[in-house]
Design a protein around this motif. Structure first.
Motif, PDB file in Angstrom:
ATOM      1  N   ALA A 135       0.940  -1.423   0.190  1.00 10.16           N
ATOM      2  CA  ALA A 135      -0.004   0.083   0.013  1.00 10.16           C
ATOM      3  C   ALA A 135       0.805   1.157   0.203  1.00 10.16           C
ATOM      4  O   ALA A 135       1.959   1.280   0.872  1.00 10.16           O
ATOM      5  N   VAL A 136       0.461   2.342  -0.768  1.00  4.15           N
ATOM      6  CA  VAL A 136       1.290   3.489  -0.872  1.00  4.15           C
ATOM      7  C   VAL A 136       0.562   4.641  -0.360  1.00  4.15           C
ATOM      8  O   VAL A 136      -0.668   4.642  -0.816  1.00  4.15           O
ATOM      9  N   ASN A 137       0.923   5.220   0.425  1.00  5.43           N
ATOM     10  CA  ASN A 137       0.058   6.731   0.823  1.00  5.43           C
ATOM     11  C   ASN A 137       0.365   7.692   0.067  1.00  5.43           C
ATOM     12  O   ASN A 137       1.354   8.280  -0.394  1.00  5.43           O
ATOM     13  N   ILE A 138      -0.955   8.234  -0.424  1.00  6.99           N
ATOM     14  CA  ILE A 138      -0.970   9.277  -1.514  1.00  6.99           C
ATOM     15  C   ILE A 138      -1.328  10.794  -0.854  1.00  6.99           C
ATOM     16  O   ILE A 138      -1.212  11.599  -1.548  1.00  6.99           O
ATOM     17  N   MET A 139      -2.028  10.625   0.398  1.00  6.67           N
ATOM     18  CA  MET A 139      -2.569  11.688   0.954  1.00  6.67           C
ATOM     19  C   MET A 139      -2.224  11.775   2.571  1.00  6.67           C
ATOM     20  O   MET A 139      -2.620  10.554   2.943  1.00  6.67           O
ATOM     21  N   GLN A 140      -1.928  12.978   3.201  1.00  7.98           N
ATOM     22  CA  GLN A 140      -2.014  12.949   4.700  1.00  7.98           C
ATOM     23  C   GLN A 140      -2.506  14.165   5.117  1.00  7.98           C
ATOM     24  O   GLN A 140      -1.952  15.132   4.528  1.00  7.98           O
ATOM     25  N   ALA A 141      -3.119  14.125   6.236  1.00  4.32           N
ATOM     26  CA  ALA A 141      -3.714  15.231   7.105  1.00  4.32           C
ATOM     27  C   ALA A 141      -3.559  14.899   8.667  1.00  4.32           C
ATOM     28  O   ALA A 141      -3.813  14.104   8.932  1.00  4.32           O
ATOM     29  N   ARG A 142      -2.925  16.067   9.168  1.00  4.81           N
ATOM     30  CA  ARG A 142      -2.805  15.937  10.579  1.00  4.81           C
ATOM     31  C   ARG A 142      -3.770  16.713  11.456  1.00  4.81           C
ATOM     32  O   ARG A 142      -3.681  17.743  11.049  1.00  4.81           O
ATOM     33  N   GLY A 143      -4.365  16.254  12.459  1.00  2.00           N
ATOM     34  CA  GLY A 143      -5.166  16.877  13.510  1.00  2.00           C
ATOM     35  C   GLY A 143      -4.267  17.524  14.470  1.00  2.00           C
ATOM     36  O   GLY A 143      -3.137  17.451  14.637  1.00  2.00           O
ATOM     37  N   THR A 144      -5.122  18.306  15.356  1.00  2.00           N
ATOM     38  CA  THR A 144      -4.472  19.074  16.191  1.00  2.00           C
ATOM     39  C   THR A 144      -3.765  18.212  17.416  1.00  2.00           C
ATOM     40  O   THR A 144      -2.990  18.707  18.096  1.00  2.00           O
ATOM     41  N   ALA A 145      -4.286  17.189  17.419  1.00  2.00           N
ATOM     42  CA  ALA A 145      -3.709  16.221  18.719  1.00  2.00           C
ATOM     43  C   ALA A 145      -2.771  15.091  18.156  1.00  2.00           C
ATOM     44  O   ALA A 145      -2.247  14.606  18.982  1.00  2.00           O
ATOM     45  N   SER A 146      -2.541  15.409  16.920  1.00  2.00           N
ATOM     46  CA  SER A 146      -1.437  14.492  16.279  1.00  2.00           C
ATOM     47  C   SER A 146       0.024  14.658  17.022  1.00  2.00           C
ATOM     48  O   SER A 146       0.384  15.769  17.247  1.00  2.00           O
ATOM     49  N   VAL A 147       0.633  13.683  17.393  1.00  2.00           N
ATOM     50  CA  VAL A 147       1.888  13.698  18.074  1.00  2.00           C
ATOM     51  C   VAL A 147       2.978  12.921  17.363  1.00  2.00           C
ATOM     52  O   VAL A 147       4.361  13.403  17.757  1.00  2.00           O
ATOM     53  N   THR A 148       2.626  12.382  16.286  1.00  2.00           N
ATOM     54  CA  THR A 148       3.849  11.955  15.445  1.00  2.00           C
ATOM     55  C   THR A 148       4.159  12.994  14.309  1.00  2.00           C
ATOM     56  O   THR A 148       3.426  13.371  13.815  1.00  2.00           O
ATOM     57  N   THR A 157       3.915   0.482   2.433  1.00  2.00           N
ATOM     58  CA  THR A 157       3.861  -0.227   3.631  1.00  2.00           C
ATOM     59  C   THR A 157       3.253  -1.684   3.403  1.00  2.00           C
ATOM     60  O   THR A 157       2.454  -2.130   2.245  1.00  2.00           O
ATOM     61  N   PRO A 158       3.578  -2.650   4.109  1.00  2.00           N
ATOM     62  CA  PRO A 158       2.867  -4.162   3.800  1.00  2.00           C
ATOM     63  C   PRO A 158       1.710  -4.168   4.047  1.00  2.00           C
ATOM     64  O   PRO A 158       0.977  -3.639   4.890  1.00  2.00           O
ATOM     65  N   LEU A 159       0.695  -4.947   3.185  1.00  2.00           N
ATOM     66  CA  LEU A 159      -0.676  -5.055   3.122  1.00  2.00           C
ATOM     67  C   LEU A 159      -1.150  -5.672   4.623  1.00  2.00           C
ATOM     68  O   LEU A 159      -1.870  -5.220   5.037  1.00  2.00           O
ATOM     69  N   HIS A 160      -0.376  -6.862   4.698  1.00  2.00           N
ATOM     70  CA  HIS A 160      -0.834  -7.609   6.058  1.00  2.00           C
ATOM     71  C   HIS A 160      -0.632  -6.946   7.331  1.00  2.00           C
ATOM     72  O   HIS A 160      -1.066  -7.431   8.361  1.00  2.00           O
ATOM     73  N   ALA A 161       0.220  -5.791   7.455  1.00  2.00           N
ATOM     74  CA  ALA A 161       0.479  -5.323   8.532  1.00  2.00           C
ATOM     75  C   ALA A 161       0.001  -3.798   8.922  1.00  2.00           C
ATOM     76  O   ALA A 161       0.409  -3.187   9.951  1.00  2.00           O
ATOM     77  N   THR A 162      -0.698  -3.442   8.085  1.00  2.00           N
ATOM     78  CA  THR A 162      -1.262  -2.040   8.381  1.00  2.00           C
ATOM     79  C   THR A 162      -2.983  -2.106   7.970  1.00  2.00           C
ATOM     80  O   THR A 162      -3.376  -3.030   7.273  1.00  2.00           O
ATOM     81  N   SER A 163      -3.580  -1.191   8.511  1.00  2.00           N
ATOM     82  CA  SER A 163      -5.081  -1.240   8.457  1.00  2.00           C
ATOM     83  C   SER A 163      -5.598  -0.912   7.044  1.00  2.00           C
ATOM     84  O   SER A 163      -6.473  -1.594   6.502  1.00  2.00           O
ATOM     85  N   SER A 164      -5.032   0.063   6.393  1.00  2.00           N
ATOM     86  CA  SER A 164      -5.162   0.523   4.770  1.00  2.00           C
ATOM     87  C   SER A 164      -4.851  -0.905   4.099  1.00  2.00           C
ATOM     88  O   SER A 164      -5.599  -1.235   3.353  1.00  2.00           O
ATOM     89  N   GLY A 165      -3.646  -1.696   4.345  1.00  2.00           N
ATOM     90  CA  GLY A 165      -3.484  -2.767   3.576  1.00  2.00           C
ATOM     91  C   GLY A 165      -4.265  -3.895   3.691  1.00  2.00           C
ATOM     92  O   GLY A 165      -4.708  -4.310   2.741  1.00  2.00           O
ATOM     93  N   LYS A 166      -4.697  -3.918   4.921  1.00  2.00           N
ATOM     94  CA  LYS A 166      -5.791  -5.298   5.186  1.00  2.00           C
ATOM     95  C   LYS A 166      -6.923  -4.806   4.187  1.00  2.00           C
ATOM     96  O   LYS A 166      -7.636  -5.819   3.753  1.00  2.00           O
ATOM     97  N   VAL A 167      -7.288  -3.664   4.343  1.00  2.00           N
ATOM     98  CA  VAL A 167      -8.730  -3.132   3.535  1.00  2.00           C
ATOM     99  C   VAL A 167      -8.566  -3.350   2.098  1.00  2.00           C
ATOM    100  O   VAL A 167      -9.205  -4.033   1.467  1.00  2.00           O
ATOM    101  N   LEU A 168      -7.217  -2.856   1.538  1.00  2.00           N
ATOM    102  CA  LEU A 168      -6.849  -3.299   0.210  1.00  2.00           C
ATOM    103  C   LEU A 168      -6.900  -4.881  -0.229  1.00  2.00           C
ATOM    104  O   LEU A 168      -7.340  -5.319  -1.229  1.00  2.00           O
TER     105      LEU A 168
END
Length: 278
Positions: A135-148, A157-168
Motif C-alpha cells: 500500500a502506498v500513501n498518497i495523501m496525509q492530513a494531521r489533526g491538532t492532537a497528532s503527536v507523531t 507499507t506491507p498489506l498484512h501489517a497495516t489497516s489500509s493494507g488489510k482493507v485493500l
C-alpha cells in the motif's frame, strides 16, 4: 609496440574505446526512449498514422520507425489497423492513463475529506492505494492532537501489517489475494499476523464489518493504532483506503468503535465524490 597495438593484435578493445561505446550505448538508449514517446505523441495528435508518416515526423529511416512501433505494439501501447496498415494508440495507454487518473482524482477529491476528518478527530488521516504487493500513501492530513512527526506520503507499507493494507487486501480479486497469501508474511512486531489462515479470517471480518484495524503490527507504528475503511470507484471497485491513526492510549478499545464509524463515513463520502452511488 604500444599497449593499444598489443590489444589490437589480440583482438581486445582498448579501455578508452569501451568507455566510449558504453557512453554511446547509454545515449542511444535514451534516444530510443525519446523516439518511442514521440511516436505516442504523434499518434495522440493524429489519431492514426502509417510507418512512413511516423518516420518522416521523427526524421528517421522507415526501418527504425518500424522497430519502435513493434516494441510499442508488443507492450500494448499501440495497435495496428490491419485493413489500413496504420497504427493507433493501444489499450495499454488507457490502462496507464486510468491508473494515473485514479490517483489524481483521489488526491483532489480526498483533500477536503481528509482535512475534515483530521480536524474532527484530532488524529492523522491517510489515503492509501494499492501498489503491486504493498500500500502506498498518497495523501496525509494531521489533526491538532497528532503527536507523531512521521511522514507517510509516498511510503510503501506491507498489506498484512497495516489497516489500509488489510482493507485493500480484503477487497482484492480472490486469485490475486491468494497469490499474495501464499508468500511468506514477514513478522515486524510480536503482534504482526504471519499465518495465512489467521489473516484470511481477519480479512473476512474486514469485509463484514466494513473496516480494518491494526495495533502495533508494524515496526514504524510501535505505539500506534489505526483504523481504515474502503473507498470505492463509480463501479463499486475498492480503489483506496482512508485511515485514522494515533497513539494506542488515545485509540483505545473504548474509542476505536466510534473512530471506525467516522472513518467508514469518510470512506463513504469520498466514494460518493468518486462517483459511487449515483
Amino acid at each position: 609496440m604500444t599497449r593499444t597495438q598489443k590489444q589490437s593484435d589480440r583482438g581486445e578493445e582498448p579501455a578508452g574505446n569501451s568507455a566510449k561505446q558504453n557512453g554511446r550505448g547509454a545515449a542511444s538508449a535514451v534516444q530510443s526512449v525519446d523516439r518511442a514517446v514521440s511516436v505516442l505523441e504523434i499518434l495522440a495528435r493524429h489519431g492514426e498514422a502509417g510507418v512512413t508518416e511516423i518516420a518522416d515526423e521523427l526524421d528517421v529511416h522507415k526501418s527504425t520507425a518500424f522497430r519502435l512501433l513493434g516494441v510499442l505494439e508488443n507492450r500494448g501501447l499501440v495497435a495496428q489497423a490491419k485493413d489500413r496498415g496504420k497504427y493507433y494508440l493501444g489499450a495499454g495507454v488507457l490502462r496507464l492513463a486510468g491508473a494515473a487518473a485514479v490517483r489524481l482524482d483521489i488526491s483532489q477529491e480526498g483533500v477536503p475529506v481528509c482535512r475534515e476528518l483530521a480536524d474532527e478527530l484530532g488524529e492523522t488521516v491517510n489515503i492509501a492505494v494499492l501498489d503491486d504487493d504493498a500500500a502506498v500513501n498518497i495523501m496525509q492530513a494531521r489533526g491538532t492532537a497528532s503527536v507523531t512527526a512521521q511522514n507517510w506520503l509516498g511510503r510503501r507499507t506491507p498489506l498484512h501489517a497495516t489497516s489500509s493494507g488489510k482493507v485493500l487486501l480484503a477487497h482484492m480479486p480472490p486469485t490475486l489475494r491468494e497469490g499474495l497469501l501464499a508468500r511468506p508474511l514477514p513478522r515486524f512486531t510480536e503482534r504482526t499476523i504471519t499465518g495465512a489462515s489467521m489473516l484470511r479470517n481477519e480479512l473476512e471480518a474486514v469485509v463484514e464489518q466494513g473496516y480494518g484495524i491494526t495495533i502495533e503490527e508494524l515496526e514504524l507504528e510501535l505505539g500506534l493504532a489505526a483504523v481504515a475503511a474502503p473507498v470505492r470507484a463509480h463501479d463499486g471497485k475498492v480503489i483506496a483506503a482512508i485511515s485514522v491513526s494515533g497513539p494506542v492510549y488515545r485509540l483505545n478499545p473504548d474509542r476505536l468503535p466510534e473512530l471506525a464509524k467516522r472513518t467508514v463515513a469518510a470512506g463513504v463520502e469520498l466514494s460518493r465524490r468518486m462517483g459511487y452511488g449515483f
